[in-house]
Each structure stands twice: as structure tokens, then as C-alpha cells.
Design a protein around this motif. Sequence first.
Motif, PDB file in Angstrom:
ATOM      1  N   TYR A 225     -22.450 -23.985 -25.128  1.00 16.12           N
ATOM      2  CA  TYR A 225     -23.233 -25.130 -24.263  1.00 16.12           C
ATOM      3  C   TYR A 225     -22.332 -26.901 -24.540  1.00 16.12           C
TER       4      TYR A 225
ATOM      5  N   GLU B 230     -21.273 -21.469 -18.904  1.00 12.75           N
ATOM      6  CA  GLU B 230     -21.919 -23.161 -20.126  1.00 12.75           C
ATOM      7  C   GLU B 230     -21.193 -24.170 -20.705  1.00 12.75           C
TER       8      GLU B 230
ATOM      9  N   HIS C 176     -24.719 -24.080 -12.576  1.00 10.87           N
ATOM     10  CA  HIS C 176     -24.365 -22.452 -12.496  1.00 10.87           C
ATOM     11  C   HIS C 176     -24.238 -22.605 -11.154  1.00 10.87           C
TER      12      HIS C 176
ATOM     13  N   HIS D 109     -29.717 -28.086 -14.864  1.00  8.39           N
ATOM     14  CA  HIS D 109     -28.292 -27.006 -15.602  1.00  8.39           C
ATOM     15  C   HIS D 109     -28.061 -25.640 -14.888  1.00  8.39           C
TER      16      HIS D 109
HETATM   17 ZN   LIG Z   1     -26.933 -21.856 -18.569  1.00  6.74          ZN
END
Ligand SMILES: [Zn+2]
Length: 546
Positions: free
Chosen positions: A413, A361, A342, A338
Motif C-alpha cells: 500500500y 494496492e 481499484h 480507495h
Molecule cells: Zn485496496
Amino acid sequence: MKNFLLAFSAILLISTCHSQGLLQGKEKFTHQDTLRGSITPEREWWDLTYYHLDIEIKPELKFISGKNTIYYKVVSEPNEFMQIDLQQPMEITKAIQDGKELEVQIEGNANFILIPTKQNIGDIKSIEIHYNGYPREAKRAPWDGGFSWKKDQNGKHFIATSCQGLGASVWWPNKDHMYDEVDSMLISVTNPKGLTNVSNGRLRKLVKNNNNTVTSHWFVSNPINNYGVNVNIGDYVNFSEVFKGEKGDLDMNYYVLKENLEIARDHFKDAPKMMKAFEHWFGPYPFYEDSFKLVEVPYLGMEHQSSVTYGNQYKQGYLGRDLSGTGWGLKFDFIIIHEAGHEWFANNITNKDIADMWIHEGFTSYSENLFLDYYYGKEASADYVIGTRANIQNDKPLIGTYNVNNEGSSDMYYKGANMLHTLRQLIEDDEKWRQMLRGLNSEFYHQTVTTKQIEDYLSEHSGIDLTEFFNQYLRTIKIPTLEYEIKKGELKYRWTDIVEGFDMPIQVDIDGKSEWLFPKAKWQTKNIKSDSFNIDRDFYVNSNKI
Ligand SMILES: [Zn+2]
């Protein structure tokens, strides 16, 4: 990263909401929120080009001091003030330009520096901001950030910064708004001898000083957002490897505490796997010039640019848990996948206003299932992203309030990821979809963007007008509901809970055959042989059989 535990435990829900309240739970915003979150007249006339942050950290005192030299270009008729942010209790001690000390007027966390001399459009100028203080201590990093002053198991200092949402001005003076990034940056950190500092970019020089301190100079040669800048100090050892990537050799370096060297050598094999999968889906890693680093820290982790921080305790999933409830979430270390995701969505493509943080996100949560797709296939990845729907609250829209440093719902998310998974179905061509994800990363390479720019890009390149699709999923909490009735060989169907004009087609199984339906707000009918009717689970919609 951020606000992420929301759905997973009642206890964490309470504490997370507490910290979230500072940023997104608000109905009313203050003048300080406007100063922080908008492009004020004192900000808009100058464009950042370079920071040299030069600080000394005294762990025993939990004290920092130093200066940030800010280089900028005058881009419009100058305001008589320049706004520099630094959050109390940190203090600007003096501001110097052209050898002269300037007047500083303080208004909460905003410092207005009186610019006495005429500056012309096109001028490149610099200003030194000297400061010091005892920075806010992180209460629950990274969500409630600041400085984490910890010790490792040998009693040595283990220190790290984290400041997403809260803002980098919690520990250093800067123009604390997402829209403007420096082109490059030098980070010079002085700390006690025997400890290593790892910041962003590449170590240019390490200097041993006479007073039992060392100074490390880290140079970042690409644009970087303020919250991505970090300091990590510990008794680190490191190892590295060369990844043969799309842009050639990429050095990947790993900094971990001594006691974790062996476990890290094995566990960090997810890092090159991540790089391979994400270069396939998103295009070349956006910061070859600055290397890729994973740096162990005393908190869960954060997407610090080119020095992703890691604190997932060398476990699979999210601290050993599977966020999807399907088992697939235990096939990888959540923080490695994760936070590194980014690098493409947050660090390469950065939102101009954190109201648009779903761009960070949503795409990054979606990257988790693309990682699975690459190694375990399409069904596994669909299982995972669909499994994460259980975490969606539908409490507030994904987009927050603009100009007041306000994030949207934590649904950014998994509702974000499921919206993108739904979009993939509409595109109906995985290679085209992959080229669009790669295209976003080249079109908006090293830029700050708005939601509108992302929407327009996706509409244009898919050939589908996605205006209502995004209005529905980003700007409301309504989940489109397919209402239907089967009677006497006839299927009646329509959309409800939709924004005006929403007419997303959807794949369904009718009489055992997959086909597209084109529902609208008005009822439509279709002949059907049996009452066998199923909606493709890949679409994030509700259904209501009457
Ligand atoms: Zn994140």
C-alpha cells in the motif's frame, strides 16, 4: 482493500496477522497452495469465456444452492481432467456436460472433473457445476471473508459476500486463479421477497416467483475477476445521477439502507468528485457498459467491479481517522476513493498472480493522493503520501511468492504509493506522468498482467531504465540511503543499502538552490559553498550524514 489496518493498532495488528497468516505469513507452502495458486495442467488447456452463476440464498438457514454453468474455449491439447475450485464445506453435487453426468475426484478444495470425450482446440464447450452447502461465514469481513449474515436496525436481513485473497471458490465453484477472467457473466440470485439483491453489472430482469422469493438477473458485460463478483442483499433504497464523463453519460447508482438515504445523498457527493479526478489521471472509467454503483454493506468495503461496496459509516477518512496524520486524509471518504480507485488498478488492470498484488494496492493507494492533487494541489498530495510513510513496516518485499496464492508485504500500500511518488519526481514532467498512468489503463485495458509488463511499460515510456529502481523497491526491504559528508567546502556522497547497479538520481538543495545529484555506490565529490544541504522530501529514501 485488504490487510490494511496492519499499521494502525496493536490489537488489529494481531488479528490481522492471524488472517494474513493464512495467505502470506507462511514459509512453507502445501500442495493445496500449489493447486490453488498455479496454472495447473488441469487449468491451462481451457480459457474461460462466460459464467452463468445461478443460486438461491436462504438467509434463515444460512444455506446456498444452485449451479454455475461455465463456458470455455479449448486452447491447447486437453488434459483428461478439468480443475474446478470449491472450498469445503461447500460441495459439488454433480457436474454435467452434453447431458451426461461426469466423474468428480475431490482433492481438498480442488475438484478434478474427468472429461470423457475428446475436445478439440478451438471448441467452445460448457459444463454445469451443481453445488450447495453452508458457506464459510465471514469472521472479520473483508479481511477474513465469506458470507456476512447480518441484520439491519429494523431486524431485516443484511447479507454480503467478500472473498479477496481467500478466493471466490469459498462460495461458488469456478476457476479460482487470477490469470483467467470470463469475458462476461450473468449472476442470477434468488432470495426472499421483500429484500433486494445487488450484484455486479446491470439488472437485466427481476422475476417474482410463486414461493415468496424473487430472482434478480445481473449481467456483467466486461471481463471480471472472480473475487470481484458479489451478492449484496438488504432492504435497499436507491438513487442515481448521470455523470458526464470522458466516454459520455455514465449512470452512477447508489444502494443504501432505508434509514441512511438522507445522509447518503449528501455524503456520496464524493463519488462523482472521485470519478472526475480519476478520469483525469487514469482515463475513462473502464466499465461504462456496466454502470457504477456504490452499495452499502455490513463491513468496511471492497472493490467489487462496478458495484463497489461501502461500509465506512458515512465518515471522512478511514472510519473517521486520517491514515496520513496530516489532516488531508479527512478531506475525503477513504472507502469511496480507495475502493473506486481499484476500478482502474485491480479491475481494469488485474494481476495474473496475487504475488503481484502491489499493482492493485500500490497504484490505488497512490490514487488517494492523486485525488487530493486534483482538488487541493500538489503540496497537499505530497504531504499526504509522505505522511503515510509512517505506516511502512519494511518487513518483507512487496512481491510475494509466485504460484502458491501468496501476497507480498502489506507495505504494497504505502511503500507502493511512495515508490510511485518517487517515480513521478524522476519523470519530472507531470503531464507526461499522467499520460503514462492513462497509457497503462489503455495498454492493459481489461487484461491480467505481470509486474514485468508494468515495469517494462514504465521504463519504455519514461525513457529511463527502471530495472534497478524496481528491483530495489519491489524485491528488497532495503531503503536506499544517501550517505554524505560535508567538509572544507566539499560534499562527499554515495548510495548505500542498494541493489547492485542502483543509481537513481535525486533532487537536493545545495546552498539554497535545487539541483540533481547522481549518486552511485562509489563516493563522489562536489564543491559546496556553505553546509546547507537538504534532500527533496518527495523521494522515498533515507539519509545518513557522517
Ligand atoms: Zn485496496
